[in-house]
Scaffold this motif. Structure first.
Motif, PDB file in Angstrom:
ATOM      1  N   ALA A   1       0.842  -1.205   0.000  1.00 25.42           N
ATOM      2  CA  ALA A   1       0.000   0.000   0.000  1.00 25.42           C
ATOM      3  C   ALA A   1       0.876   1.254   0.000  1.00 25.42           C
ATOM      4  O   ALA A   1       0.579   2.235  -0.692  1.00 25.42           O
ATOM      5  CB  ALA A   1      -0.920  -0.011   1.213  1.00 25.42           C
ATOM      6  N   ALA A   2       1.963   1.214   0.769  1.00 26.12           N
ATOM      7  CA  ALA A   2       2.878   2.361   0.831  1.00 26.12           C
ATOM      8  C   ALA A   2       3.485   2.640  -0.543  1.00 26.12           C
ATOM      9  O   ALA A   2       3.572   3.798  -0.973  1.00 26.12           O
ATOM     10  CB  ALA A   2       3.974   2.098   1.867  1.00 26.12           C
TER      11      ALA A   2
ATOM     12  N   ALA B   1       4.715   1.127   6.091  1.00 24.45           N
ATOM     13  CA  ALA B   1       4.825   2.565   6.340  1.00 24.45           C
ATOM     14  C   ALA B   1       5.450   3.252   5.156  1.00 24.45           C
ATOM     15  O   ALA B   1       6.231   2.651   4.406  1.00 24.45           O
ATOM     16  CB  ALA B   1       5.653   2.830   7.598  1.00 24.45           C
ATOM     17  N   LEU B   2       5.071   4.521   4.990  1.00 25.28           N
ATOM     18  CA  LEU B   2       5.664   5.369   3.970  1.00 25.28           C
ATOM     19  C   LEU B   2       6.547   6.397   4.667  1.00 25.28           C
ATOM     20  O   LEU B   2       6.084   7.113   5.561  1.00 25.28           O
ATOM     21  CB  LEU B   2       4.564   6.071   3.157  1.00 25.28           C
ATOM     22  N   VAL B   3       7.811   6.438   4.280  1.00 24.84           N
ATOM     23  CA  VAL B   3       8.749   7.413   4.836  1.00 24.84           C
ATOM     24  C   VAL B   3       8.788   8.610   3.892  1.00 24.84           C
ATOM     25  O   VAL B   3       9.088   8.463   2.710  1.00 24.84           O
ATOM     26  CB  VAL B   3      10.161   6.800   4.982  1.00 24.84           C
ATOM     27  N   CYS B   4       8.462   9.792   4.443  1.00 26.91           N
ATOM     28  CA  CYS B   4       8.376  11.018   3.641  1.00 26.91           C
ATOM     29  C   CYS B   4       9.385  12.038   4.162  1.00 26.91           C
ATOM     30  O   CYS B   4       9.884  11.916   5.291  1.00 26.91           O
ATOM     31  CB  CYS B   4       6.986  11.636   3.745  1.00 26.91           C
TER      32      CYS B   4
ATOM     33  N   SER C   1      -4.996   7.469   2.186  1.00 27.50           N
ATOM     34  CA  SER C   1      -5.139   6.154   2.831  1.00 27.50           C
ATOM     35  C   SER C   1      -6.412   6.058   3.669  1.00 27.50           C
ATOM     36  O   SER C   1      -6.768   4.982   4.147  1.00 27.50           O
ATOM     37  CB  SER C   1      -3.930   5.860   3.721  1.00 27.50           C
ATOM     38  N   THR C   2      -7.094   7.181   3.870  1.00 25.80           N
ATOM     39  CA  THR C   2      -8.327   7.182   4.664  1.00 25.80           C
ATOM     40  C   THR C   2      -9.500   7.666   3.809  1.00 25.80           C
ATOM     41  O   THR C   2     -10.316   8.476   4.230  1.00 25.80           O
ATOM     42  CB  THR C   2      -8.172   8.050   5.932  1.00 25.80           C
ATOM     43  N   GLN C   3      -9.538   7.177   2.571  1.00 22.76           N
ATOM     44  CA  GLN C   3     -10.652   7.373   1.639  1.00 22.76           C
ATOM     45  C   GLN C   3     -10.785   8.788   1.087  1.00 22.76           C
ATOM     46  O   GLN C   3     -11.826   9.147   0.527  1.00 22.76           O
ATOM     47  CB  GLN C   3     -12.000   6.934   2.265  1.00 22.76           C
ATOM     48  N   ALA C   4      -9.736   9.605   1.227  1.00 19.67           N
ATOM     49  CA  ALA C   4      -9.693  10.929   0.590  1.00 19.67           C
ATOM     50  C   ALA C   4     -10.947  11.757   0.843  1.00 19.67           C
ATOM     51  O   ALA C   4     -11.625  12.210  -0.083  1.00 19.67           O
ATOM     52  CB  ALA C   4      -9.433  10.770  -0.924  1.00 19.67           C
TER      53      ALA C   4
END
Ligand SMILES: *Cc1c(COP(=O)(O)O)cnc(C)c1O
Length: 381
Positions: free
Chosen positions: A61-62, A200-203, A216-219
């Protein structure tokens, strides 16, 4: 009866259930809550440079969200290391884009900078400039990031680091996952630490993180009713799962140390066996978490191949596994372009991953030693 020795199995630290219980006690049984915030903070402070981390439902997903944030759309091309797990490449297809696969080089088994440059130049000449580069730190081994970043910068293509296997690994003392525009981590059950399933996504900016959390929370737009201007996803990490992650972060350094000790064990075990090479850092610049220890077996010297060894291990209920089969050789990706000289294919033919868990016992190591000694007919002193 001996119990099964796994390649890599979950290894709890002890405090995971405390955090999970807190979530139950406060009724934070949802894809948000104090454990999600806490786990993100734990990860952010673990890295030695300032980053923003979004906890998600999976590493896959990330990667998908990283590609969306790099504006990958239908009809685009994305460069991806060929020798990897399919989850590195599948999200390219989710975006309606095409993967362009790049060979490995021999030192790190990761993306070959030469083949990368050749691919970019050829795709540009075909008016298909790649939208992103997905580089993988396979089995925890850092890729040659200096060379790769130099090429990426020259052609102004964002780099996404698949560090799913490389939490705790470093290149020139900088953590894997923090080099690219984005890094992705996985906490699946077999990874160096696990949340049972998660990623996790590292930004590098709050804006990039906020966008990942939003998607990730349905926009949901900012309105009292449900209003949507973008396609959203249900990719956020649950507060229960994040509780396991908080417990695991407390023991991450121990897990890295234990995996590296397993690698030392194999170095020692194979030291006098001709025709076997243990996969090791090419220089001091590379620090691998040695998520999985791996060897290459030369059948011309040994007279037996890696499959013979795998089956011999299996007879004693010990799991081992061939290296990742390169993506350009996978039936599902036969139409995708590929650049390289078949290094990854040779590695796949001769390579084997060995039991590497941080929870293996001396007794397990003795069983592994006995199999190796009898397979290679080593005289016992
Ligand atoms: C495990 C893994 C992934 C996927 O992570 P999930 O959390 O299982 O979705 C991606 N890339 C690599 C190299 C992996 O090993």
């Amino acid at each position: 009866m001996n119990s099964k020795i796994w390649l890599s199995s979950p290894h709890m630290g002890g405090n995971e259930q405390k955090y999970v219980k807190e979530a139950f006690d406060a009724n934070w049984v949802a894809p948000l809550g104090p454990n999600v915030d806490g786990f993100e903070k734990d990860l952010e402070s673990y890295f030695n440079i300032e980053v923003k981390v979004a906890a998600l439902s999976a590493g896959t997903a990330a990667l998908h969200l990283a590609l969306i944030e790099c504006d990958v759309k239908h009809g685009d091309e994305v460069i991806c290391q060929s020798m990897t797990f399919s989850a590195s490449a599948n999200p390219i297809t989710y975006c309606g884009a095409t993967p362009v696969f790049i060979d490995s080089e021999k030192n790190t088994w990761n993306m070959c900078p030469k083949a990368l440059k050749e691919a970019i130049e050829d795709r540009i000449s075909k008016r298909k400039k790649p939208k992103a580069i997905i580089v993988v730190h396979l089995y925890g081994m850092p890729a040659k990031m200096d060379e790769i970043l130099e090429i990426a910068e020259k052609y102004e293509i964002p780099v996404i680091e698949d560090a799913a296997e490389a939490l705790g690994s470093k290149y020139k003392n900088k953590a894997c996952g923090t080099f690219g525009r984005f890094g992705i981590l996985s906490f699946n059950g077999n990874k160096i630490i696990t949340t049972s399933g998660g990623g996790a996504l590292v930004c590098h900016t709050q804006e990039d993180k906020d966008k990942a959390v939003f998607l990730s929370t349905q926009a949901r737009d900012n309105a009292p009713h449900y209003q949507h201007s973008f396609i959203g996803y249900n990719y956020r990490m649950s507060n229960i799962v994040a509780g396991i992650g908080r417990g695991q972060m407390e023991v991450l350094e121990d897990r890295v140390e234990a995996r590296r000790k397993m690698h030392d064990f194999y170095i020692n075990l194979f030291k006098n066996i001709k025709g076997v090479e243990v996969f090791t850092e090419p220089s001091e610049d590379f620090f691998s978490n040695h998520w999985l220890s791996a060897i290459t077996v030369n059948p011309e010297i040994i007279g037996k191949n890696r499959e013979d060894l795998r089956l011999t291990f299996l007879e004693d209920d010990i799991e081992s596994r061939p290296l990742w089969k390169p993506m350009h050789l996978q039936p599902v990706f036969t139409d995708a372009p590929y650049y390289g000289t078949n290094i990854a294919e040779q590695l796949f033919n001769n390579g084997l991953c060995l039991p590497s868990g941080s929870n293996l016992s001396d007794e397990d190591r003795l069983r592994i030693t006995n199999v190796i000694h009898s397979f290679f007919a080593v005289d016992k002193k």
